[in-house]
Design a protein around this motif. Structure first.
Motif, PDB file in Angstrom:
ATOM      1  N   TRP A   1       0.816  -1.223   0.000  1.00  0.00           N
ATOM      2  CA  TRP A   1       0.000   0.000   0.000  1.00  0.00           C
ATOM      3  C   TRP A   1       0.842   1.262   0.000  1.00  0.00           C
ATOM      4  CZ3 TRP A   1      -4.699  -0.407  -1.701  1.00  0.00           C
ATOM      5  CH2 TRP A   1      -5.282  -1.677  -1.672  1.00  0.00           C
ATOM      6  N   GLU A   2       2.121   1.145   0.400  1.00  0.00           N
ATOM      7  CA  GLU A   2       3.004   2.327   0.323  1.00  0.00           C
ATOM      8  C   GLU A   2       3.623   2.456  -1.067  1.00  0.00           C
ATOM      9  OE1 GLU A   2       5.729   1.904   3.597  1.00  0.00           O
ATOM     10  OE2 GLU A   2       4.334   2.872   4.996  1.00  0.00           O
ATOM     11  N   LYS A   3       3.481   1.401  -1.846  1.00  0.00           N
ATOM     12  CA  LYS A   3       4.150   1.356  -3.146  1.00  0.00           C
ATOM     13  C   LYS A   3       3.621   2.420  -4.115  1.00  0.00           C
ATOM     14  CE  LYS A   3       5.133  -2.006  -6.707  1.00  0.00           C
ATOM     15  NZ  LYS A   3       5.656  -3.352  -6.721  1.00  0.00           N
ATOM     16  N   GLY A   4       2.319   2.509  -4.205  1.00  0.00           N
ATOM     17  CA  GLY A   4       1.733   3.445  -5.160  1.00  0.00           C
ATOM     18  C   GLY A   4       1.373   4.748  -4.474  1.00  0.00           C
ATOM     19  N   ASP A   5       0.273   5.334  -4.920  1.00  0.00           N
ATOM     20  CA  ASP A   5      -0.254   6.529  -4.272  1.00  0.00           C
ATOM     21  C   ASP A   5      -1.771   6.410  -4.328  1.00  0.00           C
ATOM     22  OD1 ASP A   5      -1.056   8.934  -3.353  1.00  0.00           O
ATOM     23  OD2 ASP A   5      -0.054  10.151  -4.876  1.00  0.00           O
ATOM     24  N   PHE A   6      -2.305   5.799  -3.252  1.00  0.00           N
ATOM     25  CA  PHE A   6      -3.743   5.525  -3.274  1.00  0.00           C
ATOM     26  C   PHE A   6      -4.575   6.813  -3.297  1.00  0.00           C
ATOM     27  CE2 PHE A   6      -7.921   4.357  -1.667  1.00  0.00           C
ATOM     28  CZ  PHE A   6      -8.228   3.341  -2.561  1.00  0.00           C
ATOM     29  N   THR A   7      -3.976   7.951  -2.944  1.00  0.00           N
ATOM     30  CA  THR A   7      -4.757   9.208  -2.976  1.00  0.00           C
ATOM     31  C   THR A   7      -5.280   9.466  -4.395  1.00  0.00           C
ATOM     32  OG1 THR A   7      -2.893  10.693  -3.456  1.00  0.00           O
ATOM     33  CG2 THR A   7      -3.298  10.192  -1.147  1.00  0.00           C
ATOM     34  N   ARG A   8      -4.528   8.986  -5.410  1.00  0.00           N
ATOM     35  CA  ARG A   8      -4.947   9.189  -6.812  1.00  0.00           C
ATOM     36  C   ARG A   8      -6.213   8.396  -7.129  1.00  0.00           C
ATOM     37  NH1 ARG A   8      -1.031  12.103 -10.054  1.00  0.00           N
ATOM     38  NH2 ARG A   8      -2.430  11.517 -11.739  1.00  0.00           N
ATOM     39  N   ILE A   9      -6.341   7.239  -6.515  1.00  0.00           N
ATOM     40  CA  ILE A   9      -7.513   6.387  -6.737  1.00  0.00           C
ATOM     41  C   ILE A   9      -8.683   6.917  -5.901  1.00  0.00           C
ATOM     42  CG2 ILE A   9      -8.381   4.012  -6.606  1.00  0.00           C
ATOM     43  CD1 ILE A   9      -5.976   4.454  -8.577  1.00  0.00           C
ATOM     44  N   ALA A  10      -8.360   7.308  -4.659  1.00  0.00           N
ATOM     45  CA  ALA A  10      -9.400   7.777  -3.733  1.00  0.00           C
ATOM     46  C   ALA A  10     -10.090   9.039  -4.256  1.00  0.00           C
ATOM     47  CB  ALA A  10      -8.780   8.042  -2.363  1.00  0.00           C
ATOM     48  N   ALA A  11      -9.404   9.811  -5.081  1.00  0.00           N
ATOM     49  CA  ALA A  11      -9.995  11.047  -5.603  1.00  0.00           C
ATOM     50  C   ALA A  11     -11.309  10.782  -6.340  1.00  0.00           C
ATOM     51  CB  ALA A  11      -8.992  11.728  -6.537  1.00  0.00           C
ATOM     52  N   ALA A  12     -11.478   9.594  -6.879  1.00  0.00           N
ATOM     53  CA  ALA A  12     -12.707   9.254  -7.616  1.00  0.00           C
ATOM     54  C   ALA A  12     -13.771   8.627  -6.703  1.00  0.00           C
ATOM     55  CB  ALA A  12     -12.371   8.286  -8.753  1.00  0.00           C
ATOM     56  N   MET A  13     -13.485   8.570  -5.385  1.00  0.00           N
ATOM     57  CA  MET A  13     -14.370   7.852  -4.463  1.00  0.00           C
ATOM     58  C   MET A  13     -15.017   8.783  -3.433  1.00  0.00           C
ATOM     59  SD  MET A  13     -11.654   4.743  -3.796  1.00  0.00           S
ATOM     60  CE  MET A  13     -12.629   3.689  -2.750  1.00  0.00           C
ATOM     61  N   ARG A  14     -14.731  10.089  -3.530  1.00  0.00           N
ATOM     62  CA  ARG A  14     -15.128  11.000  -2.447  1.00  0.00           C
ATOM     63  C   ARG A  14     -16.646  11.101  -2.275  1.00  0.00           C
ATOM     64  NH1 ARG A  14     -10.114  10.652  -0.485  1.00  0.00           N
ATOM     65  NH2 ARG A  14      -8.659  12.201  -1.291  1.00  0.00           N
ATOM     66  N   GLU A  15     -17.377  11.190  -3.386  1.00  0.00           N
ATOM     67  CA  GLU A  15     -18.836  11.378  -3.260  1.00  0.00           C
ATOM     68  C   GLU A  15     -19.486  10.157  -2.631  1.00  0.00           C
ATOM     69  OE1 GLU A  15     -20.848  12.685  -6.806  1.00  0.00           O
ATOM     70  OE2 GLU A  15     -19.280  14.195  -7.120  1.00  0.00           O
TER      71      GLU A  15
ATOM     72  N   PHE B   1      -4.730   3.411 -12.252  1.00  0.00           N
ATOM     73  CA  PHE B   1      -4.540   2.141 -11.531  1.00  0.00           C
ATOM     74  C   PHE B   1      -3.166   1.553 -11.848  1.00  0.00           C
ATOM     75  CE2 PHE B   1      -9.152   2.522 -11.272  1.00  0.00           C
ATOM     76  CZ  PHE B   1      -9.413   2.079  -9.985  1.00  0.00           C
ATOM     77  N   ARG B   2      -2.788   1.628 -13.121  1.00  0.00           N
ATOM     78  CA  ARG B   2      -1.499   1.056 -13.533  1.00  0.00           C
ATOM     79  C   ARG B   2      -0.326   1.745 -12.840  1.00  0.00           C
ATOM     80  NH1 ARG B   2       0.029   0.127 -19.882  1.00  0.00           N
ATOM     81  NH2 ARG B   2       2.042  -0.837 -19.534  1.00  0.00           N
ATOM     82  N   GLN B   3      -0.447   3.053 -12.647  1.00  0.00           N
ATOM     83  CA  GLN B   3       0.671   3.809 -12.063  1.00  0.00           C
ATOM     84  C   GLN B   3       0.625   3.933 -10.548  1.00  0.00           C
ATOM     85  OE1 GLN B   3       2.149   7.519 -13.747  1.00  0.00           O
ATOM     86  NE2 GLN B   3       0.499   7.357 -15.245  1.00  0.00           N
ATOM     87  N   PHE B   4      -0.600   3.857  -9.958  1.00  0.00           N
ATOM     88  CA  PHE B   4      -0.708   4.257  -8.548  1.00  0.00           C
ATOM     89  C   PHE B   4      -1.368   3.251  -7.608  1.00  0.00           C
ATOM     90  CE2 PHE B   4      -0.835   8.300 -11.003  1.00  0.00           C
ATOM     91  CZ  PHE B   4       0.402   8.779 -10.593  1.00  0.00           C
ATOM     92  N   TYR B   5      -1.990   2.179  -8.128  1.00  0.00           N
ATOM     93  CA  TYR B   5      -2.722   1.238  -7.266  1.00  0.00           C
ATOM     94  C   TYR B   5      -1.870  -0.007  -7.083  1.00  0.00           C
ATOM     95  CZ  TYR B   5      -6.747  -1.628  -5.681  1.00  0.00           C
ATOM     96  OH  TYR B   5      -7.612  -2.439  -4.973  1.00  0.00           O
ATOM     97  N   GLY B   6      -1.366  -0.229  -5.840  1.00  0.00           N
ATOM     98  CA  GLY B   6      -0.411  -1.301  -5.555  1.00  0.00           C
ATOM     99  C   GLY B   6      -0.724  -2.638  -6.218  1.00  0.00           C
TER     100      GLY B   6
END
Ligand code: SAM
Length: 277
Positions: free
Chosen positions: A15-29, A221-226
């Motif tokens: 989970w430290e490998k990528g940057d989950f904040t990039r994925i979470a940005a689409a989950m806020r609503e 996902f390819r760049q940021f999701y572990g």
């Protein structure tokens, strides 16, 4: 062994490998809407476990609860604390911890323990259930959101395809998506001392909303999701990167429900588990 002679924690490293904040940005609503449905109220003491950068912790704090976010990834803890500060939320803080062993937290400390696609990724699921129940006050609740094994919607399929290209997991590894299967959920919480009548499971849906095309979203996902990063690395090593990519392009296009070329919208079904402690 690492250079400091500590064994590598594969769960933390993933989970430290990528940057989950990039994925979470689409989950806020969907995170905000879920917290509204759960019923977070002012002055509640809330633990958000596997909180990432606060998709559900921030809306809980915005409703007046006192919120502690715990996550195994130090980069996400730092990102969460930066969000809390920039939003002026003094009732929200984030710290590092492992859902399998919350030794830094006392018994009966929270009215509500929330874990949305978080604790399901920790090893030792029976310990996870025990820890969540232990830190919840009598009369309180545990609410988990878990991706479902074999579900046809997006995230379960993304995890399935990613796993199928990744190296085999270590012996004894228990798949996180077993947390989306009711009989495992009941087995784990009853082993933690809860009766089956105190556990309820319902299907619910998250909507991922991304400003961009499906292929741009897949690139996130390819760049940021572990889990997906690991799959691409393993596929590249075995000469199967194009095959994996084609499979994921087909998946994301098939699951996209947006009628606009510039926006990707993907509904994903999960199991919402509520345990009354
Ligand atoms: C899919 S993300 C979800 C994050 C957040 N709940 C959200 O909805 O945006 C999974 C999160 O679980 C965390 N996690 C994984 N294993 C964990 C563990 N053993 N203990 C605590 N957090 C863990 C990861 O670091 C990551 O932030």
């Amino acid at each position: 062994m690492s250079t400091t002679d500590q064994p590598v924690n594969a769960n933390k490293a993933l989970w430290e490998k990528g940057d989950f904040t990039r994925i979470a940005a689409a989950m806020r609503e969907s995170g905000d809407a879920l917290i509204e449905r759960i019923g977070v109220t002012p002055e509640m003491d809330v633990l958000d476990l596997g909180c990432g950068d606060g998709t559900t912790a921030v809306p809980s704090a915005q409703r007046g609860a006192n919120v502690l976010g715990v996550d195994i990834a130090s980069n996400l803890v730092a990102a969460g604390n930066a969000r809390a500060q920039s939003l002026g939320l003094t009732n929200l803080r984030f710290q590092e911890g492992d859902a399998s062993d919350l030794n830094e937290l006392g018994d009966d400390s929270f009215d509500l323990v929330v874990s949305i696609f978080g604790a399901m990724f920790a090893p030792r699921p029976f310990d996870v259930a025990k820890e969540m129940v232990r830190v919840t006050r009598p009369g309180g609740r545990v609410v988990m959101g878990n991706w479902i094994a074999n579900d046809p919607t997006f995230v379960a399929q993304l995890l399935r395809v990613s796993a199928s290209y990744s190296p085999p997991p270590p012996e004894g590894f228990i798949s996180p998506v077993t947390w989306g299967v009711e009989e495992h959920v009941v087995e784990r919480f009853t082993a933690a001392g809860v009766s089956s009548e105190q556990i309820s499971c319902d299907r619910d849906t998250y909507l991922f909303t991304f400003d961009g095309t499906p292929s741009a979203y897949l690139d996130e996902f390819r760049q940021f999701y572990g889990p997906t990063m690991n799959a691409y690395a393993a596929a590249a090593a075995s000469g199967r990167e194009d095959e994996l990519h084609a499979e994921l392009v087909e998946l994301i296009n098939e699951k996209n429900t947006s009628s606009s070329d510039d926006v990707t919208e993907i509904p994903a079904v999960f199991l919402r588990v509520t345990v009354s402690v």
